[in-house]
Design a protein around this motif. Structure first.
Motif, PDB file in Angstrom:
ATOM      1  N   LEU A 129       0.842  -1.198   0.000  1.00 43.16           N
ATOM      2  CA  LEU A 129       0.000   0.000   0.000  1.00 43.16           C
ATOM      3  C   LEU A 129       0.876   1.247   0.000  1.00 43.16           C
ATOM      4  CD1 LEU A 129      -2.836   1.148  -0.013  1.00 43.16           C
ATOM      5  CD2 LEU A 129      -2.876   0.979   2.487  1.00 43.16           C
ATOM      6  N   ILE A 130       1.973   1.211   0.741  1.00 46.97           N
ATOM      7  CA  ILE A 130       2.911   2.334   0.735  1.00 46.97           C
ATOM      8  C   ILE A 130       3.451   2.570  -0.671  1.00 46.97           C
ATOM      9  CG2 ILE A 130       5.232   3.024   1.476  1.00 46.97           C
ATOM     10  CD1 ILE A 130       4.598   1.816   4.221  1.00 46.97           C
ATOM     11  N   ARG A 131       3.856   1.499  -1.358  1.00 46.27           N
ATOM     12  CA  ARG A 131       4.379   1.637  -2.722  1.00 46.27           C
ATOM     13  C   ARG A 131       3.337   2.245  -3.658  1.00 46.27           C
ATOM     14  NH1 ARG A 131       7.369  -3.179  -1.574  1.00 46.27           N
ATOM     15  NH2 ARG A 131       5.584  -4.490  -2.101  1.00 46.27           N
ATOM     16  N   LEU A 132       2.088   1.905  -3.439  1.00 50.00           N
ATOM     17  CA  LEU A 132       1.032   2.364  -4.336  1.00 50.00           C
ATOM     18  C   LEU A 132       0.686   3.839  -4.150  1.00 50.00           C
ATOM     19  CD1 LEU A 132      -1.448  -0.670  -4.242  1.00 50.00           C
ATOM     20  CD2 LEU A 132      -0.217   0.159  -6.245  1.00 50.00           C
ATOM     21  N   VAL A 133       0.669   4.330  -2.908  1.00 46.97           N
ATOM     22  CA  VAL A 133       0.063   5.643  -2.660  1.00 46.97           C
ATOM     23  C   VAL A 133       1.013   6.728  -2.174  1.00 46.97           C
ATOM     24  CG1 VAL A 133      -2.133   4.515  -2.139  1.00 46.97           C
ATOM     25  CG2 VAL A 133      -0.628   5.168  -0.252  1.00 46.97           C
ATOM     26  N   VAL A 134       2.134   6.384  -1.573  1.00 51.61           N
ATOM     27  CA  VAL A 134       2.976   7.409  -0.948  1.00 51.61           C
ATOM     28  C   VAL A 134       3.566   8.360  -1.993  1.00 51.61           C
ATOM     29  CG1 VAL A 134       5.159   7.773   0.272  1.00 51.61           C
ATOM     30  CG2 VAL A 134       3.497   6.138   1.149  1.00 51.61           C
ATOM     31  N   GLY A 135       3.484   9.637  -1.684  1.00 55.74           N
ATOM     32  CA  GLY A 135       3.990  10.680  -2.562  1.00 55.74           C
ATOM     33  C   GLY A 135       3.062  11.043  -3.699  1.00 55.74           C
ATOM     34  N   LYS A 136       1.885  10.425  -3.727  1.00 55.47           N
ATOM     35  CA  LYS A 136       0.960  10.656  -4.832  1.00 55.47           C
ATOM     36  C   LYS A 136      -0.357  11.255  -4.328  1.00 55.47           C
ATOM     37  CE  LYS A 136       3.011   6.599  -6.978  1.00 55.47           C
ATOM     38  NZ  LYS A 136       2.855   5.160  -7.189  1.00 55.47           N
ATOM     39  N   SER A 137      -1.019  11.976  -5.214  1.00 55.91           N
ATOM     40  CA  SER A 137      -2.358  12.477  -4.929  1.00 55.91           C
ATOM     41  C   SER A 137      -3.364  11.417  -5.341  1.00 55.91           C
ATOM     42  CB  SER A 137      -2.618  13.778  -5.687  1.00 55.91           C
ATOM     43  OG  SER A 137      -1.696  14.774  -5.278  1.00 55.91           O
ATOM     44  N   LEU A 138      -4.396  11.259  -4.547  1.00 57.06           N
ATOM     45  CA  LEU A 138      -5.355  10.178  -4.752  1.00 57.06           C
ATOM     46  C   LEU A 138      -6.741  10.712  -5.049  1.00 57.06           C
ATOM     47  CD1 LEU A 138      -4.388   8.027  -1.626  1.00 57.06           C
ATOM     48  CD2 LEU A 138      -3.370   7.943  -3.922  1.00 57.06           C
ATOM     49  N   LYS A 139      -7.528   9.865  -5.692  1.00 62.48           N
ATOM     50  CA  LYS A 139      -8.951  10.119  -5.853  1.00 62.48           C
ATOM     51  C   LYS A 139      -9.669   9.091  -4.989  1.00 62.48           C
ATOM     52  CE  LYS A 139     -12.529  10.941  -9.299  1.00 62.48           C
ATOM     53  NZ  LYS A 139     -12.747  11.209 -10.730  1.00 62.48           N
ATOM     54  N   VAL A 140     -10.480   9.558  -4.063  1.00 68.03           N
ATOM     55  CA  VAL A 140     -11.145   8.673  -3.099  1.00 68.03           C
ATOM     56  C   VAL A 140     -12.655   8.869  -3.208  1.00 68.03           C
ATOM     57  CG1 VAL A 140     -11.261   7.917  -0.711  1.00 68.03           C
ATOM     58  CG2 VAL A 140      -9.166   8.999  -1.564  1.00 68.03           C
ATOM     59  N   LEU A 141     -13.362   7.779  -3.461  1.00 67.73           N
ATOM     60  CA  LEU A 141     -14.824   7.804  -3.494  1.00 67.73           C
ATOM     61  C   LEU A 141     -15.330   7.304  -2.150  1.00 67.73           C
ATOM     62  CD1 LEU A 141     -15.427   6.242  -7.037  1.00 67.73           C
ATOM     63  CD2 LEU A 141     -14.990   8.630  -6.421  1.00 67.73           C
ATOM     64  N   ILE A 142     -16.049   8.163  -1.437  1.00 67.44           N
ATOM     65  CA  ILE A 142     -16.505   7.838  -0.085  1.00 67.44           C
ATOM     66  C   ILE A 142     -17.943   7.317  -0.126  1.00 67.44           C
ATOM     67  CG2 ILE A 142     -16.929   8.721   2.233  1.00 67.44           C
ATOM     68  CD1 ILE A 142     -13.978   8.632   1.381  1.00 67.44           C
ATOM     69  N   PHE A 143     -18.144   6.148   0.503  1.00 65.03           N
ATOM     70  CA  PHE A 143     -19.456   5.502   0.510  1.00 65.03           C
ATOM     71  C   PHE A 143     -20.105   5.485   1.887  1.00 65.03           C
ATOM     72  CE2 PHE A 143     -17.391   4.015  -3.248  1.00 65.03           C
ATOM     73  CZ  PHE A 143     -18.396   3.779  -4.165  1.00 65.03           C
ATOM     74  N   ASP A 144     -19.306   5.446   2.944  1.00 64.60           N
ATOM     75  CA  ASP A 144     -19.889   5.253   4.267  1.00 64.60           C
ATOM     76  C   ASP A 144     -18.887   5.677   5.329  1.00 64.60           C
ATOM     77  OD1 ASP A 144     -21.757   4.543   6.147  1.00 64.60           O
ATOM     78  OD2 ASP A 144     -21.895   2.437   5.562  1.00 64.60           O
ATOM     79  N   GLU A 145     -19.284   5.529   6.590  1.00 69.83           N
ATOM     80  CA  GLU A 145     -18.401   5.753   7.727  1.00 69.83           C
ATOM     81  C   GLU A 145     -18.529   4.574   8.665  1.00 69.83           C
ATOM     82  OE1 GLU A 145     -18.412   8.785  11.447  1.00 69.83           O
ATOM     83  OE2 GLU A 145     -18.182   9.748   9.476  1.00 69.83           O
ATOM     84  N   ASP A 146     -17.381   4.049   9.156  1.00 71.28           N
ATOM     85  CA  ASP A 146     -17.465   2.884  10.036  1.00 71.28           C
ATOM     86  C   ASP A 146     -17.600   3.310  11.496  1.00 71.28           C
ATOM     87  OD1 ASP A 146     -14.948   3.565  10.963  1.00 71.28           O
ATOM     88  OD2 ASP A 146     -13.895   1.938   9.974  1.00 71.28           O
ATOM     89  N   ARG A 147     -17.677   2.331  12.385  1.00 65.11           N
ATOM     90  CA  ARG A 147     -17.935   2.636  13.794  1.00 65.11           C
ATOM     91  C   ARG A 147     -16.756   3.323  14.475  1.00 65.11           C
ATOM     92  NH1 ARG A 147     -17.706  -3.310  16.740  1.00 65.11           N
ATOM     93  NH2 ARG A 147     -15.810  -4.088  15.726  1.00 65.11           N
ATOM     94  N   TYR A 148     -15.595   3.340  13.820  1.00 66.10           N
ATOM     95  CA  TYR A 148     -14.426   4.024  14.372  1.00 66.10           C
ATOM     96  C   TYR A 148     -14.274   5.443  13.819  1.00 66.10           C
ATOM     97  CZ  TYR A 148     -13.355  -0.819  15.575  1.00 66.10           C
ATOM     98  OH  TYR A 148     -13.424  -2.099  16.063  1.00 66.10           O
ATOM     99  N   GLY A 149     -15.246   5.879  13.062  1.00 65.33           N
ATOM    100  CA  GLY A 149     -15.200   7.225  12.506  1.00 65.33           C
ATOM    101  C   GLY A 149     -14.388   7.356  11.236  1.00 65.33           C
ATOM    102  N   ARG A 150     -13.960   6.227  10.669  1.00 62.71           N
ATOM    103  CA  ARG A 150     -13.206   6.267   9.420  1.00 62.71           C
ATOM    104  C   ARG A 150     -14.152   6.315   8.222  1.00 62.71           C
ATOM    105  NH1 ARG A 150      -9.585   0.968  10.466  1.00 62.71           N
ATOM    106  NH2 ARG A 150     -11.722   0.209  10.689  1.00 62.71           N
TER     107      ARG A 150
END
Length: 345
Positions: free
Chosen positions: A256-277
């Motif tokens: 996951l670090i190799r995939l995302v670190v140093g890059k800008s991401l597009k995130v589609l948000i669907f829900d929120e879990d019980r931990y507030g994530r």
């Protein structure tokens, strides 16, 4: 004075001059008790800015109190109002909404200090406009059915990756969606922090940054420029990674670090879990991150919460090839591992 500016000023001039006790200050500033910064609506900020530009054209004085929100001198402030007066007069069509006026301010003053531009917008209660920081957005598919909203993040830091299925991201508050909901006290703290840093009062600057962080925001250095950003914790939708002490837990995090670190991401948000994530799909330069993690055999398809057949297929393909965690004949499911640990405690 441009026609649009004259019209806006005329709409509010008669009432404001009889209720605000306007006059000129002895320090070369325009005294106005309208209290721009505490205006309850951005629309009031539009008319207040129009009025102050008109007064500047008449008196060459800037509003009193503006210096509390910006870092540059009165001489620099006069330069801003000269440019804004010219830009407003030349704009076709002229700006009318708070968003249009914010865009005009940002475009006109784009070569000036960011703290000054943000402070000026905050002074008038105007929304922060499009970021002047270049953010690379991923070439992801259109927003999927059921997505509540979309985030375009700033570049991800390595420390932000908690494990193979959780990452913390930041979104610039100059993003139009974020601009509408930045708390006023956070905007003020950001401007005051910039002033404190300019004065080398780092103790005060650190205290203000802590206030910003406690509110769920952070000042980030992007391309040698300070950016106020909102924090989001993202739980990758539809997958479950091995815990760090489980087999392939470390490998999942590293991928996951190799995939995302140093890059800008597009995130589609669907829900929120019980931990507030926030639960969402992540795309990076056109790559669907969950797909890559599943195909490499580093995560499980979280079928109890996500029924998408493509995720099930990608897991099955990796299982059939016996790659990653599927090299074991009977790998332990992370949700069962967590349940067993809770029961033992």
């Amino acid at each position: 004075m441009g026609n649009a500016l004259r019209f806006l000023y005329g709409e509010c001039c008669s009432s404001s001059t009889t209720t605000t006790g306007a006059g000129t200050g002895g320090d070369g500033s325009w005294t106005n008790q309208h209290a721009h910064h505490s205006a309850s609506a951005s629309g009031a900020g539009v008319t207040a800015l129009a009025r102050d530009i008109h007064q500047f054209e008449l008196t060459s004085r800037v509003p009193e109190g503006l210096s509390k929100h910006v870092v540059s001198s009165k001489k620099a402030q006069c330069n801003w109002y000269t440019k804004l007066s010219e830009a407003w007069a030349q704009s076709k069509p002229p700006p009318k909404s708070p968003e249009e006026v914010s865009t005009l301010v940002v475009n006109t003053l784009k070569r000036h200090k960011k703290a000054d531009v943000e402070g000026l917008l905050s002074f008038y209660g105007l929304p922060l406009s499009q970021s002047t920081v270049e953010v690379t957005t991923s070439q992801a598919p259109p927003v999927a059915n059921g997505a509540k909203y979309e985030l375009s993040t700033l570049p991800v830091d390595e420390k932000a990756v908690a494990d193979g299925d959780t990452v913390t991201v930041y979104v610039s508050t100059l993003n139009p969606r974020e601009a509408a909901c930045v708390p006023q006290d956070v905007q003020v703290a950001a401007v005051e922090r910039a002033k404190a840093r300019a004065q080398r009062n780092y103790t005060k600057a650190d205290a203000l940054h802590k206030q910003i962080i406690d509110a769920g925001y952070r000042m980030l250095n992007i391309h040698n420029e300070e950016v106020l950003a909102r924090k989001y914790r993202i739980r990758l939708r539809g997958i479950d990674a091995p815990e760090s002490s489980m087999p392939y837990g470390k490998e999942a995090k590293e991928e996951l670090i190799r995939l995302v670190v140093g890059k800008s991401l597009k995130v589609l948000i669907f829900d929120e879990d019980r931990y507030g994530r926030c639960v969402g799909d992540i795309y990076c330069n056109g790559v669907f991150v969950q797909e890559r993690m599943l195909k490499k055999g580093l995560v499980w398809h979280y079928g109890a919460y996500d029924k998408r057949p493509e995720l099930e297929k990608w897991e099955k393909d990796a299982r059939d090839k016996r790659i990653g965690l599927w090299s074991s004949s009977n790998p332990e499911k992370p949700w069962e591992w967590r349940k067993n640990r809770r029961e033992q405690r």
